[in-house]
Motif scaffolding. Structure first.
Motif, short mmCIF file in Angstrom:
data_model
loop_
_atom_site.label_atom_id
_atom_site.label_comp_id
_atom_site.label_asym_id
_atom_site.label_seq_id
_atom_site.Cartn_x
_atom_site.Cartn_y
_atom_site.Cartn_z
N VAL A 81 -5.21 4.20 3.58
CA VAL A 81 -5.92 3.87 2.34
C VAL A 81 -6.24 5.11 1.50
O VAL A 81 -6.04 5.12 0.28
N THR A 109 1.17 4.09 -2.83
CA THR A 109 0.90 5.49 -2.49
C THR A 109 2.02 6.40 -3.00
O THR A 109 1.76 7.45 -3.62
N ILE A 135 0.83 -1.21 0.00
CA ILE A 135 0.00 0.00 0.00
C ILE A 135 0.86 1.25 0.00
O ILE A 135 0.60 2.21 -0.74
N GLY A 169 -8.21 3.52 7.48
CA GLY A 169 -8.93 4.04 6.32
C GLY A 169 -8.45 5.41 5.89
O GLY A 169 -8.13 5.63 4.72
#
Length: 310
Positions: free
Chosen positions: A281, A38, A34, A277
């Protein structure tokens, strides 16, 4: 536990997402993926905006600054979490914790202010198209970004000063995977409702004012678009706001979800899942939202890919 001033606290212990040793490698691989996504996604947005002359407009200029803020937002929490997962050491020293709070608040406030600025930019483009190039000139855009930096820095300093005045107890454990301000407040040896009110008041001011600006801008935009007679004209006007509105909903939706979880639920793990979140995310999804829904960004990225291949 004996109360002890923060000067005597050398380190905190982060609870983390899981204590299961078998789950640690899976979590490490997941969050590393992740984080790399990013970094790559936001860097591509910045590269596309800076390299394509067609994207040298206020909207894309603000988008590149937002991507930079998202990089900082994610880099504040994820690398430390990855180190802790890999070394099985969940401790963080006091200066490191304070620094994490400072950068997290700074980047979060920067995100919030920039989203409000981008909403104002769309308002000017849709409601005042003839005067838009004059109003949103390069000097004003530079000043707005500088003002956003100052506001974010002030917000960060205010919260850091408040944290530095908290008296903690020995053997403190933060019920999160990073130094989250609400969790730090719960560790205070002496409960002070005045300090808590001041912290949340500062959060309401620095977060609520940009949110109100976004709401006002979109009320004006919707009002203006509804007066457009043709359906194609309405679609064209709304399509320029689609990506921004999606990012706004993602940012404030996950942030509000994390806040409500911390208020309603007493289970730290559930609250941490909600925190993931908006801290991990959301910065990853923002580049995808803009690149997938924006024809100009996709064209610039395709041009970059062809240029590198050739």
């Amino acid at each position: 536990m004996e109360p002890q001033n923060y000067t005597g606290i050398s380190q905190f212990r982060l609870l983390g997402l899981s204590d299961d040793p078998e789950l640690q490698p899976i979590l490490f691989g997941l969050f590393l993926s992740i984080y790399l996504t990013t970094i790559l996604g936001n860097l591509l947005i910045i590269l596309a905006v800076t390299s394509d002359p067609h994207l040298h407009t206020p909207m894309y200029f603000f988008l590149s600054i937002l991507s930079l803020a998202d990089l900082g937002f994610s880099s504040t929490t994820v690398p430390k979490m990855l180190v802790n997962l890999q070394t099985h050491n969940k401790s963080i020293n006091y200066p490191g914790c304070l620094m994490q709070v400072a950068f997290f608040i700074f980047c979060g406030c920067m995100d919030s202010v920039l989203l409000a600025v981008m909403a104002y930019d769309r308002l000017m483009a849709i409601c005042h198209p003839l005067h838009y190039p004059i109003i949103m000139n390069s000097g004003l855009c530079g000043f707005i970004v500088l003002l956003s930096l100052v506001i974010s820095l002030l917000d960060s300093l205010v919260h850091c000063l408040m944290v530095s005045q908290i008296t903690f107890c020995k053997d403190v454990e933060i019920a999160s995977f990073f130094c989250e301000l609400p969790q730090l407040l719960k560790l205070a040896c002496y409960y002070s409702s005045t300090k808590n009110i001041f912290v949340y008041l500062a959060g309401a001011i620095f977060g609520g004012i940009p949110a109100s600006g976004i709401l006002y801008s979109y009320i004006q935009i919707v009002s203006a678009v509804l007066r457009v007679p043709s359906a194609s004209g309405k679609y064209k006007a709304f399509s320029t706001c689609g990506s921004h509105l999606s990012v706004v909903c993602l940012f404030y939706g996950t942030g509000l979800g994390a806040y409500c979880s911390s208020v309603v639920s007493d289970a730290p793990r559930k609250v941490m899942v909600a925190s993931v979140g908006y801290t991990v995310v959301t910065p990853m999804l923002n580049p995808f939202v803009y690149s997938l829904r924006n024809r100009n960004i996709k064209r610039a990225l395709w041009f970059l890919a062809c240029k590198k291949a050739c």
